[in-house]
Design a protein around this motif. Structure first.
Motif, short mmCIF file in Angstrom:
data_model
loop_
_atom_site.label_atom_id
_atom_site.label_comp_id
_atom_site.label_asym_id
_atom_site.label_seq_id
_atom_site.Cartn_x
_atom_site.Cartn_y
_atom_site.Cartn_z
N THR A 268 0.82 -1.20 0.00
CA THR A 268 0.00 0.00 0.00
C THR A 268 0.86 1.26 0.00
O THR A 268 1.97 1.26 0.53
N TYR A 269 0.31 2.31 -0.59
CA TYR A 269 0.97 3.62 -0.57
C TYR A 269 -0.11 4.69 -0.65
O TYR A 269 -0.88 4.74 -1.61
N ASN A 270 -0.18 5.53 0.37
CA ASN A 270 -1.17 6.62 0.43
C ASN A 270 -2.58 6.11 0.08
O ASN A 270 -3.24 6.64 -0.82
N SER A 271 -3.02 5.09 0.81
CA SER A 271 -4.28 4.42 0.50
C SER A 271 -5.35 4.66 1.57
O SER A 271 -6.19 3.79 1.82
N ALA A 272 -5.32 5.83 2.20
CA ALA A 272 -6.28 6.12 3.26
C ALA A 272 -7.72 6.01 2.77
O ALA A 272 -8.62 5.63 3.53
N LYS A 273 -7.96 6.35 1.52
CA LYS A 273 -9.32 6.32 0.99
C LYS A 273 -9.87 4.90 0.93
O LYS A 273 -11.07 4.68 1.19
N THR A 274 -9.04 3.91 0.60
CA THR A 274 -9.54 2.58 0.26
C THR A 274 -9.14 1.48 1.23
O THR A 274 -9.74 0.40 1.20
N LEU A 275 -8.12 1.69 2.06
CA LEU A 275 -7.56 0.59 2.84
C LEU A 275 -8.56 -0.02 3.80
O LEU A 275 -8.58 -1.24 4.00
N ARG A 276 -9.40 0.80 4.42
CA ARG A 276 -10.37 0.26 5.37
C ARG A 276 -11.32 -0.72 4.66
O ARG A 276 -11.59 -1.82 5.16
N ALA A 277 -11.83 -0.32 3.49
CA ALA A 277 -12.72 -1.20 2.74
C ALA A 277 -12.00 -2.47 2.30
O ALA A 277 -12.58 -3.57 2.30
N CYS A 278 -10.73 -2.33 1.93
CA CYS A 278 -9.93 -3.49 1.53
C CYS A 278 -9.79 -4.48 2.69
O CYS A 278 -10.04 -5.68 2.54
N LEU A 279 -9.41 -3.98 3.86
CA LEU A 279 -9.20 -4.86 5.02
C LEU A 279 -10.51 -5.46 5.50
O LEU A 279 -10.55 -6.64 5.91
N GLU A 280 -11.58 -4.71 5.47
CA GLU A 280 -12.88 -5.27 5.85
C GLU A 280 -13.24 -6.45 4.95
O GLU A 280 -13.75 -7.47 5.42
N ALA A 281 -12.97 -6.32 3.65
CA ALA A 281 -13.26 -7.40 2.72
C ALA A 281 -12.36 -8.60 2.95
O ALA A 281 -12.80 -9.75 2.84
N VAL A 282 -11.10 -8.35 3.29
CA VAL A 282 -10.17 -9.45 3.56
C VAL A 282 -10.61 -10.24 4.79
O VAL A 282 -10.63 -11.48 4.78
N THR B 176 -2.70 6.16 6.12
CA THR B 176 -2.71 4.73 5.81
C THR B 176 -2.36 3.87 7.02
O THR B 176 -3.07 2.91 7.35
N ARG B 177 -1.28 4.19 7.71
CA ARG B 177 -0.86 3.35 8.85
C ARG B 177 -1.86 3.41 9.99
O ARG B 177 -2.08 2.39 10.67
N ALA B 178 -2.46 4.55 10.23
CA ALA B 178 -3.45 4.67 11.29
C ALA B 178 -4.67 3.79 10.99
O ALA B 178 -5.22 3.14 11.90
N ILE B 179 -5.08 3.75 9.75
CA ILE B 179 -6.21 2.90 9.37
C ILE B 179 -5.86 1.44 9.51
O ILE B 179 -6.65 0.64 10.02
N ALA B 180 -4.67 1.06 9.07
CA ALA B 180 -4.24 -0.33 9.24
C ALA B 180 -4.23 -0.72 10.71
O ALA B 180 -4.53 -1.87 11.06
N GLY B 181 -3.90 0.24 11.59
CA GLY B 181 -3.85 -0.03 13.03
C GLY B 181 -5.20 -0.33 13.64
O GLY B 181 -5.28 -0.80 14.78
N GLU B 182 -6.29 -0.08 12.90
CA GLU B 182 -7.63 -0.40 13.40
C GLU B 182 -7.94 -1.88 13.29
O GLU B 182 -8.94 -2.35 13.84
N PHE B 183 -7.09 -2.62 12.60
CA PHE B 183 -7.34 -4.04 12.34
C PHE B 183 -6.23 -4.89 12.95
O PHE B 183 -5.11 -4.40 13.18
N PRO B 184 -6.51 -6.17 13.22
CA PRO B 184 -5.49 -7.05 13.83
C PRO B 184 -4.48 -7.57 12.82
O PRO B 184 -4.20 -8.77 12.75
N CYS B 185 -3.93 -6.66 12.02
CA CYS B 185 -2.96 -7.06 11.00
C CYS B 185 -1.56 -6.60 11.42
O CYS B 185 -1.40 -5.75 12.30
N ARG B 186 -0.58 -7.17 10.77
CA ARG B 186 0.80 -6.77 10.99
C ARG B 186 1.17 -5.70 9.96
O ARG B 186 0.89 -5.87 8.77
N VAL B 187 1.76 -4.62 10.41
CA VAL B 187 2.10 -3.51 9.52
C VAL B 187 3.61 -3.37 9.42
O VAL B 187 4.29 -3.20 10.44
#
Length: 336
Positions: free
Chosen positions: A14-28, A49-60
């Motif tokens: 990912t790169y500068n994906s604040a708009k889409t990353l939440r929807a991506c991770l929810e689908a995953v 982007t990193r803040a949004i990824a931090g909302e999910f139990p993923c490794r960043v």
């Protein structure tokens, strides 16, 4: 090995994906088949982007500098543990059955190491007519190539880990077409399947200027990658006939200076440009009607011209600098 019991690691560059990353991770995380881990590889983003990824139990994993998708995917591969690697671009949201359907193909076809899918016609976020053009064209050219292919496209893709062990990682010298180059190496050992049973919604380009700049930039690697291919040409989004007729339209426009009647030639060539891919024309008319088809082919003409211009510039750059293009990574000889 039973595919249904195989562990699956999800890798999201990912790169500068604040708009889409939440929807991506929810689908995953909504996939019907369980995943062992989700790894987000942030390529030095400067947005949330990193803040949004931090909302999910993923490794960043965070890169210190921007290095492109090939480096991001490689880092994810090396950090992952799964026997199956589920690659999802951060602007894509796979349907709940995408992973299940890909694994079923891998289970049923042991000689296949890579299964990738298509974009849905419905966008991840509806951002207007330019995005609708992109999704119509992207859906169609993928759909017409469904089956066994030589090309890998990693927007939504499941690959056996052993493929990377045996063929090598992505070529980090490439910032575009890195998945195409990998697929060319992979074809020496394993099969690849493009299927319409693996579907993702995609947030595509919605601004014409940005779209044309991106096409011009990415197309500069078309010639170097094609020259380095070891086997027959793989999937091509654009046909030679379409590219040629697109080029003829602006080349004949100056004839209009000789008189209005001479404009009939470029107009006729524009009509020919739309007709050289009859299946695409029928598809656009069926999906969106005649009015949108006029808009579609106007944008399509500009995109094709950007591709031709980019390929020409890239070919010259490759002649001047042989390091511009693939690193020509070796392919291990198949075991006999």
């Amino acid at each position: 090995m039973l595919i249904m019991r195989s562990t699956v690691s999800v890798i999201i560059p990912t790169y500068n994906s604040a708009k889409t990353l939440r929807a991506c991770l929810e689908a995953v995380y909504a996939q019907r088949h369980p995943v062992a881990e989700v790894i987000v590889v942030d390529d030095a983003s400067v947005d949330d982007t990193r803040a949004i990824a931090g909302e999910f139990p993923c490794r960043v994993l965070v890169a210190e500098r921007n290095r492109g998708p090939a480096a991001g995917r490689n880092r994810g591969i090396l950090a992952s543990t799964g026997e199956m690697l589920f690659f999802v671009d951060s602007d894509c949201a796979p349907e709940p059955d995408a992973l299940d359907n890909a694994l079923a193909i891998l289970r049923d076809q042991p000689d296949v190491a890579c299964v990738h899918g298509i974009y849905a016609l419905r966008p991840l976020f509806d951002d207007g007519p330019v995005e609708a053009y992109r999704l119509l064209h992207g859906h169609h050219w993928r759909l017409r190539n469904v089956g066994r292919v030589r090309t890998t496209l990693f927007a939504v893709c499941v690959t056996r880990r052993v493929a990377f062990d045996e063929v090598g990682l992505f070529d980090e010298n490439l910032r575009a077409s890195e998945d195409v180059e990998f697929g060319d190496r992979l074809a020496a050992r394993y099969g690849t399947v493009l299927t319409d049973t693996v579907v993702c919604r995609h947030d595509d380009d919605s601004h014409l200027g940005k779209l044309l700049r991106k096409q011009f930039g990415r197309s500069q690697l078309l010639v170097p990658v094609a020259l380095a291919e070891r086997g027959p040409a793989g999937i091509r989004a654009n046909t030679p006939a379409g590219l040629l007729t697109a080029l003829l339209v602006p080349l004949t426009l100056p004839l209009g200076l000789l008189g209005p009647l001479f404009l009939l030639l470029p107009l006729g060539l524009f009509g020919l440009f739309a007709a050289v891919e009859p299946a695409l024309l029928r598809f656009v008319l069926r999906q969106r009607g005649p009015a949108f088809a006029v808009f579609f082919y106007g944008v399509h003409l500009l995109v094709q011209l950007s591709v031709v211009a980019g390929a020409a510039v890239g070919g010259v750059r490759h002649l001047a600098d042989r390091n511009f293009g693939p690193s020509r990574l070796p392919v291990p000889e198949p075991e006999r």
